[in-house]
Design an enzyme around this catalytic site. Structure first.
Site, PDB file in Angstrom:
ATOM      1  N   HIS A 249      -7.841  -4.079  -3.299  1.00  0.00           N
ATOM      2  CA  HIS A 249      -6.699  -3.524  -2.589  1.00  0.00           C
ATOM      3  C   HIS A 249      -6.404  -4.361  -1.338  1.00  0.00           C
ATOM      4  O   HIS A 249      -7.297  -4.966  -0.762  1.00  0.00           O
ATOM      5  CB  HIS A 249      -7.006  -2.081  -2.181  1.00  0.00           C
ATOM      6  CG  HIS A 249      -5.814  -1.333  -1.691  1.00  0.00           C
ATOM      7  ND1 HIS A 249      -4.777  -0.961  -2.520  1.00  0.00           N
ATOM      8  CD2 HIS A 249      -5.483  -0.890  -0.451  1.00  0.00           C
ATOM      9  CE1 HIS A 249      -3.872  -0.318  -1.815  1.00  0.00           C
ATOM     10  NE2 HIS A 249      -4.265  -0.262  -0.553  1.00  0.00           N
TER      11      HIS A 249
ATOM     12  N   ASP B 219      -9.071  -3.068  -7.493  1.00  0.00           N
ATOM     13  CA  ASP B 219      -8.608  -2.064  -6.538  1.00  0.00           C
ATOM     14  C   ASP B 219      -9.204  -0.713  -6.923  1.00  0.00           C
ATOM     15  O   ASP B 219      -8.784  -0.102  -7.917  1.00  0.00           O
ATOM     16  CB  ASP B 219      -7.077  -2.008  -6.556  1.00  0.00           C
ATOM     17  CG  ASP B 219      -6.488  -1.160  -5.439  1.00  0.00           C
ATOM     18  OD1 ASP B 219      -7.184  -0.231  -4.971  1.00  0.00           O
ATOM     19  OD2 ASP B 219      -5.342  -1.428  -5.046  1.00  0.00           O
TER      20      ASP B 219
ATOM     21  N   CYS C   7       0.853  -1.191   0.000  1.00  0.00           N
ATOM     22  CA  CYS C   7       0.000   0.000   0.000  1.00  0.00           C
ATOM     23  C   CYS C   7       0.895   1.250   0.000  1.00  0.00           C
ATOM     24  O   CYS C   7       1.635   1.483  -0.949  1.00  0.00           O
ATOM     25  CB  CYS C   7      -0.960  -0.058   1.175  1.00  0.00           C
ATOM     26  SG  CYS C   7      -2.166   1.280   1.240  1.00  0.00           S
TER      27      CYS C   7
END
Length: 276
Positions: free
Chosen positions: A245, A213, A156
């Site tokens: 995600h 995502d 991330c």
């Protein structure tokens, strides 16, 4: 009350124990890696303005271990990142996850992503690059690390940093970026993004992204792929069509076991292919 300076704050900062408050409750599918055969725990990394906490894991026996920098998500170096370090240590690596938000605040104690984002927004890329340089130096001098064999992986927020640090430090052998943002607004604190450095990248990076995502649109992934064609890095990007995600985050509902396991196998093969 007397205001605490940045230097005083990082001098007293400690590593998170357990999972970050904002990620509770923890999913039943969470993976736990034990410390058997390892040296694992909190350490302090000397940096320009004091010390920052980090989590270090390595085999209990041996020396000269290939070194992996593990770059955390927006939740900091909480239990999941520490477990990832132990997974690397079980494979024979020295893995280190430095706490890169420590000057701006302790995100592990904040109860929501909305509280965390303003803290993360204050973190300058230059500070992160400097702290990672210091972490590499510490690994070599103080923790049996062979930094001639240096890898980086991040998740991330840390996925974006993985691309940027590989451009910053060409001595990195290889990197794996998990769903890190590729484009963004150029600001004083974040002047460049992965798509901006792609053409000049020398370090081979494997990008692992989710087709569903919502925070990283596929058109930005394709933009990055196109930009990488101009580089000599032999980087590549894999997209898992059904993954969203944070598909590697086994402690969250976003976890997708098939994509996570495939990504981990690809990571191991990628590092092995590039001498780690």
């Amino acid at each position: 009350m007397k205001e605490i300076t940045r230097r005083q704050f990082i001098a007293t900062a400690t590593l998170a124990t357990g999972f970050a408050l904002a990620v509770q409750p923890i999913s039943a599918q969470v993976i736990t890696t034990d410390e058997k055969g390892l040296v694992a725990g909190a350490v302090k990394i000397p940096v320009k303005d004091g010390e920052i906490p980090a989590y270090r894991a390595m085999p209990a026996k041996g020396k000269n271990f290939p070194t992996i920098l593990v770059i955390h998500e927006i939740f900091g170096v909480h239990e999941h990142m520490q477990d990832v370090c132990r997974r690397f240590a079980k494979l024979g690596y020295l893995a280190i996850a430095p706490e890169l938000f420590v000057r701006q605040g302790d995100v592990s104690k904040l109860s929501s992503i909305d509280e965390i984002r303003p803290v993360v927004a204050k973190v300058p890329d230059t500070q992160v690059m400097s702290d990672l340089d210091a972490t590499v130096d510490w690994a070599m001098k103080s923790s049996k690390g062979n930094t001639n064999k240096l890898g980086i992986t991040g998740f991330c927020w840390g996925g974006r940093i993985t691309w940027l640090y590989a451009a910053h430090n060409p001595k990195v052998n290889a990197g794996v970026a998990w769903y890190g943002r590729l484009v963004g607004d150029d600001t004083e604190l974040t002047p460049k993004h992965p798509v901006d450095i792609a053409a000049n990248l020398k370090v081979p990076i494997l990008g692992l992204y989710g087709g569903k995502d919502t925070g990283i649109p596929l058109d930005t992934v394709e933009q990055m792929r196109e930009a990488l064609k101009s580089s000599n890095s032999k980087s590549k990007i894999i997209v898992y069509p059904n993954a969203s995600h944070a598909f590697f985050a086994d402690y969250r509902p976003s976890y997708r076991e098939e994509a996570a396991k495939d990504g981990w196998q690809r990571l191991k093969a990628w590092f092995n292919q590039h001498g780690l």
